[in-house]
Write a protein that holds these residues in place. Sequence first.
Motif, PDB file in Angstrom:
ATOM      1  N   PHE A  73       3.876   6.348   8.010  1.00  0.00           N
ATOM      2  CA  PHE A  73       3.408   7.575   8.642  1.00  0.00           C
ATOM      3  C   PHE A  73       4.309   8.737   8.219  1.00  0.00           C
ATOM      4  CE2 PHE A  73       2.802  10.334  12.464  1.00  0.00           C
ATOM      5  CZ  PHE A  73       1.428  10.421  12.433  1.00  0.00           C
ATOM      6  N   GLY A  74       5.616   8.515   8.307  1.00  0.00           N
ATOM      7  CA  GLY A  74       6.578   9.556   7.970  1.00  0.00           C
ATOM      8  C   GLY A  74       6.611   9.875   6.484  1.00  0.00           C
ATOM      9  N   ILE A  75       6.518   8.847   5.659  1.00  0.00           N
ATOM     10  CA  ILE A  75       6.543   9.095   4.210  1.00  0.00           C
ATOM     11  C   ILE A  75       5.312   9.892   3.802  1.00  0.00           C
ATOM     12  CG2 ILE A  75       6.239   7.934   1.983  1.00  0.00           C
ATOM     13  CD1 ILE A  75       8.366   5.939   2.950  1.00  0.00           C
ATOM     14  N   GLY A  76       4.157   9.558   4.382  1.00  0.00           N
ATOM     15  CA  GLY A  76       2.959  10.368   4.150  1.00  0.00           C
ATOM     16  C   GLY A  76       3.240  11.812   4.518  1.00  0.00           C
ATOM     17  N   GLY A  77       3.876  12.008   5.666  1.00  0.00           N
ATOM     18  CA  GLY A  77       4.211  13.355   6.133  1.00  0.00           C
ATOM     19  C   GLY A  77       5.162  14.056   5.189  1.00  0.00           C
ATOM     20  N   TYR A  78       6.206  13.347   4.770  1.00  0.00           N
ATOM     21  CA  TYR A  78       7.198  13.964   3.877  1.00  0.00           C
ATOM     22  C   TYR A  78       6.599  14.320   2.521  1.00  0.00           C
ATOM     23  CZ  TYR A  78      11.446  14.112   6.578  1.00  0.00           C
ATOM     24  OH  TYR A  78      12.382  14.466   7.492  1.00  0.00           O
ATOM     25  N   ILE A  79       5.700  13.464   2.018  1.00  0.00           N
ATOM     26  CA  ILE A  79       5.088  13.794   0.726  1.00  0.00           C
ATOM     27  C   ILE A  79       4.290  15.092   0.844  1.00  0.00           C
ATOM     28  CG2 ILE A  79       3.409  13.053  -1.020  1.00  0.00           C
ATOM     29  CD1 ILE A  79       4.365  10.187  -0.525  1.00  0.00           C
ATOM     30  N   ALA A  80       3.550  15.221   1.956  1.00  0.00           N
ATOM     31  CA  ALA A  80       2.790  16.462   2.179  1.00  0.00           C
ATOM     32  C   ALA A  80       3.742  17.650   2.304  1.00  0.00           C
ATOM     33  CB  ALA A  80       1.915  16.323   3.423  1.00  0.00           C
ATOM     34  N   GLY A  81       4.806  17.450   3.091  1.00  0.00           N
ATOM     35  CA  GLY A  81       5.757  18.536   3.334  1.00  0.00           C
ATOM     36  C   GLY A  81       6.491  18.960   2.074  1.00  0.00           C
ATOM     37  N   PHE A 109      -0.810  10.495  -4.157  1.00  0.00           N
ATOM     38  CA  PHE A 109       0.611  10.150  -4.165  1.00  0.00           C
ATOM     39  C   PHE A 109       0.965   9.279  -2.970  1.00  0.00           C
ATOM     40  CE2 PHE A 109       1.577  13.374  -7.340  1.00  0.00           C
ATOM     41  CZ  PHE A 109       2.644  12.771  -7.983  1.00  0.00           C
ATOM     42  N   VAL A 110       0.446   9.707  -1.807  1.00  0.00           N
ATOM     43  CA  VAL A 110       0.737   8.958  -0.577  1.00  0.00           C
ATOM     44  C   VAL A 110       0.264   7.514  -0.733  1.00  0.00           C
ATOM     45  CG1 VAL A 110       0.185   8.755   1.876  1.00  0.00           C
ATOM     46  CG2 VAL A 110       0.601  11.004   0.883  1.00  0.00           C
ATOM     47  N   ILE A 111      -0.946   7.355  -1.281  1.00  0.00           N
ATOM     48  CA  ILE A 111      -1.504   6.012  -1.446  1.00  0.00           C
ATOM     49  C   ILE A 111      -0.596   5.176  -2.352  1.00  0.00           C
ATOM     50  CG2 ILE A 111      -3.415   4.701  -2.487  1.00  0.00           C
ATOM     51  CD1 ILE A 111      -5.289   6.970  -1.519  1.00  0.00           C
ATOM     52  N   ILE A 112      -0.198   5.761  -3.481  1.00  0.00           N
ATOM     53  CA  ILE A 112       0.605   4.990  -4.442  1.00  0.00           C
ATOM     54  C   ILE A 112       1.967   4.638  -3.849  1.00  0.00           C
ATOM     55  CG2 ILE A 112       1.777   5.096  -6.686  1.00  0.00           C
ATOM     56  CD1 ILE A 112      -0.586   6.929  -7.592  1.00  0.00           C
ATOM     57  N   ILE A 113       2.625   5.630  -3.267  1.00  0.00           N
ATOM     58  CA  ILE A 113       3.997   5.386  -2.791  1.00  0.00           C
ATOM     59  C   ILE A 113       4.000   4.452  -1.573  1.00  0.00           C
ATOM     60  CG2 ILE A 113       6.042   6.503  -1.804  1.00  0.00           C
ATOM     61  CD1 ILE A 113       5.600   8.689  -3.871  1.00  0.00           C
ATOM     62  N   CYS A 114       3.063   4.690  -0.630  1.00  0.00           N
ATOM     63  CA  CYS A 114       3.008   3.799   0.537  1.00  0.00           C
ATOM     64  C   CYS A 114       2.642   2.379   0.121  1.00  0.00           C
ATOM     65  CB  CYS A 114       2.018   4.314   1.579  1.00  0.00           C
ATOM     66  SG  CYS A 114       2.656   5.712   2.506  1.00  0.00           S
ATOM     67  N   ALA A 115       1.738   2.251  -0.855  1.00  0.00           N
ATOM     68  CA  ALA A 115       1.342   0.917  -1.299  1.00  0.00           C
ATOM     69  C   ALA A 115       2.535   0.186  -1.906  1.00  0.00           C
ATOM     70  CB  ALA A 115       0.194   1.004  -2.300  1.00  0.00           C
ATOM     71  N   LEU A 116       3.301   0.906  -2.759  1.00  0.00           N
ATOM     72  CA  LEU A 116       4.462   0.270  -3.394  1.00  0.00           C
ATOM     73  C   LEU A 116       5.509  -0.125  -2.358  1.00  0.00           C
ATOM     74  CD1 LEU A 116       4.913   2.439  -6.617  1.00  0.00           C
ATOM     75  CD2 LEU A 116       4.134   0.056  -6.455  1.00  0.00           C
ATOM     76  N   LEU A 117       5.769   0.789  -1.414  1.00  0.00           N
ATOM     77  CA  LEU A 117       6.776   0.480  -0.396  1.00  0.00           C
ATOM     78  C   LEU A 117       6.315  -0.681   0.486  1.00  0.00           C
ATOM     79  CD1 LEU A 117       9.513   1.408   0.846  1.00  0.00           C
ATOM     80  CD2 LEU A 117       8.153   2.622   2.549  1.00  0.00           C
ATOM     81  N   ALA A 118       5.018  -0.661   0.859  1.00  0.00           N
ATOM     82  CA  ALA A 118       4.498  -1.727   1.715  1.00  0.00           C
ATOM     83  C   ALA A 118       4.529  -3.066   0.985  1.00  0.00           C
ATOM     84  CB  ALA A 118       3.072  -1.409   2.158  1.00  0.00           C
ATOM     85  N   LEU A 119       4.288  -3.016  -0.307  1.00  0.00           N
ATOM     86  CA  LEU A 119       4.341  -4.241  -1.106  1.00  0.00           C
ATOM     87  C   LEU A 119       5.761  -4.815  -1.052  1.00  0.00           C
ATOM     88  CD1 LEU A 119       2.468  -5.853  -3.005  1.00  0.00           C
ATOM     89  CD2 LEU A 119       3.497  -4.610  -4.902  1.00  0.00           C
ATOM     90  N   PHE A 120       6.732  -3.937  -1.224  1.00  0.00           N
ATOM     91  CA  PHE A 120       8.136  -4.367  -1.196  1.00  0.00           C
ATOM     92  C   PHE A 120       8.517  -4.891   0.195  1.00  0.00           C
ATOM     93  CE2 PHE A 120      12.590  -3.165  -0.306  1.00  0.00           C
ATOM     94  CZ  PHE A 120      13.208  -4.029  -1.197  1.00  0.00           C
ATOM     95  N   GLY A 239      -0.276   5.973   6.107  1.00  0.00           N
ATOM     96  CA  GLY A 239       0.384   7.018   5.319  1.00  0.00           C
ATOM     97  C   GLY A 239      -0.461   8.279   5.205  1.00  0.00           C
ATOM     98  N   ILE A 240      -1.762   8.096   4.995  1.00  0.00           N
ATOM     99  CA  ILE A 240      -2.666   9.252   4.923  1.00  0.00           C
ATOM    100  C   ILE A 240      -2.659  10.005   6.252  1.00  0.00           C
ATOM    101  CG2 ILE A 240      -5.069   9.984   4.627  1.00  0.00           C
ATOM    102  CD1 ILE A 240      -4.516   8.865   2.083  1.00  0.00           C
ATOM    103  N   ALA A 241      -2.661   9.242   7.346  1.00  0.00           N
ATOM    104  CA  ALA A 241      -2.601   9.872   8.663  1.00  0.00           C
ATOM    105  C   ALA A 241      -1.346  10.731   8.760  1.00  0.00           C
ATOM    106  CB  ALA A 241      -2.616   8.809   9.762  1.00  0.00           C
ATOM    107  N   GLY A 242      -0.238  10.218   8.237  1.00  0.00           N
ATOM    108  CA  GLY A 242       1.018  10.968   8.273  1.00  0.00           C
ATOM    109  C   GLY A 242       0.929  12.279   7.510  1.00  0.00           C
ATOM    110  N   ALA A 243       0.280  12.240   6.330  1.00  0.00           N
ATOM    111  CA  ALA A 243       0.135  13.460   5.530  1.00  0.00           C
ATOM    112  C   ALA A 243      -0.654  14.508   6.312  1.00  0.00           C
ATOM    113  CB  ALA A 243      -0.558  13.137   4.212  1.00  0.00           C
TER     114      ALA A 243
END
Lengths: 331, 261
Positions: A73-81, A109-120, A239-243
């Motif tokens: 949620f926050g990373i989505g927000g930070y990417i938007a910000g 971007f949010v989709i790619i970054i959240c997906a990678l982080l969630a995968l990890f 993540g999208i919700a966060g953005a």
Amino acid sequence: MLNSTHQKGFKEKALNLIILGLIFVTALVTYWLDQGYYVNLVSRVVIFAIAGVGLNLALGYGGMVSLGHAAFFGIGGYIAGISAMHFSENTSFIAGLDSTNQMLTIWLFVIIICALLALFIGLISLRTSGVYFIMITLSFAQMVYYFAISWPDYGGEDGLLISSRNQFLGNDTDNELVFFLICFTVLLLTVFLSSRIIRSRFGTALQVARMNDVRLATVGIRPYPIKLTAFVISAVITGIAGALFADLNRFVSPDMLSWQMSGEIIIFILLGGVGRLSGPILGATLFVLLETFIGGYTEHWKLFLGLVLLIVVLYANGGLMKMVVGEKQHD
Amino acid sequence: MTNSTVDTSNSTKLGSTVLKIENLTKRYGALTVSDSINCDLKQGEIHTLIGPNGAGKSTLVGQIAGWIKPDSGSITLNGTNITNMNVAKRSRLGLGRSFQVSCLAMELSAQRNVMLAVQARQGSSYRFWKPAASDQSLIDEADKILDRLHISEFKDTLASQLSHGKRRELEVACALALQPKVLLLDEPMAGLDPASTQGLINFLQNLKAEIPILLIEHDMDAVFQLSDRISVLVYGKLIFSGSPDQIKASPEVRKAYLGDD
């Protein structure tokens, strides 16, 4: 017996439509009455609902109680910000990428970054289950939280102001109704997407992973990659919700990454109904209503939230959805 | 993966070895629960494992199915070494099983349980769009199998609401839906009423030509009716292996298992 099952299924579908309809009408009416504040409030409900629908896929259907979804949620927000900041300063994004203020590009971007982080995170966390899973997801989210606090370029502890909302194609996102419609469309899409996923072959496997993972492995489907896939999809939606949330408030801060935020997303689901399509929407609505109206009288409104949660968990274990349409049905 | 060799050239011939267990050993501390067990299953037969409680039957089943890792020895399915494979992969290679204690998706109907197995066999669990419940290819195949086990009338009943005996049969149905090369049945008769027991006996009798069965069973009448071979497990050791008549005649087995009198 079969008939009543179908009736209940119909009742639940009808309720889903009524809830979405009410949200839509409330936004239109408040906008027409020139109550921009309330339109934004409805958008807040919708955004929380999206985050909840995302988490529900992991928690409700897959049985993965993640106390770390605030990270997404926050990373989505930070990417938007961060995008908005670079765009307004006319500086380039990290690694020399051109900055953009187009929501669609930002969401990609949010989709790619959240997906990678969630995968990890998922690769490691899903080796555990139960309480350990809760604690590991929490620790990952806390790492992201402290990382954000200690990064002064993007506001650190103070957070980051967004001077003007990111744009959606040519639309005026500063208009409350336009912004609401964007959020509402995203909600409709995520609800539709998750309703398809849940009923698909993948969804069946995911739900059996929750019910009995020994059974799933015995028929030859490894539970781990099934759960991991669901965890990633779930994180992306949150993540999208966060953005959207960052754009709504024109502000993003480490609060969006805090464990309290993770807890609140879980509360939306618990209030509304675990593993029910509209559960998080109902839950988010009730949450924002309590926050706004009881929060208007006392800053200790969470005391009432606690009471409501207690009542729902004790007397309607299955949330508001169970109170209204009864037990969950598997088609 | 490096130690797996594939040799399926004669795997379907009658009498050829389908499942082979060699020198399988498992210790829990000082207790040896599997003591270099050698055992096999041939095409077309029912091979039954008997033994008193605590003999290590469940541990052996666990090792064959993949839940328990043996300390040494190997398990070969149709020429493929499966000793280090995970449970799901063994199932996909053709190991079907039922459990001693029912293990089903209790919140789903009998039909949906079998449909899940059909879906798994089709190898298509990463489809995200089409509804599974109304998927005709899953429904048709599941219904056929339910019919074969005479439990069609319960297809819309939730697994949690089925009787103990029907759950047993449903587990066998799920295993069959995988079109396995080998069936591993862990006490399928336990808790069945006499009529159902006889029904299941007849069913397995007909099935064995198609799929060889490694059976763990306590019901001695069923064991003697069904088995082509019987092996006796005592304190983790296979002490005897032979035809039902040889078993009945063996003084060792009488002493260790059937009782002296």
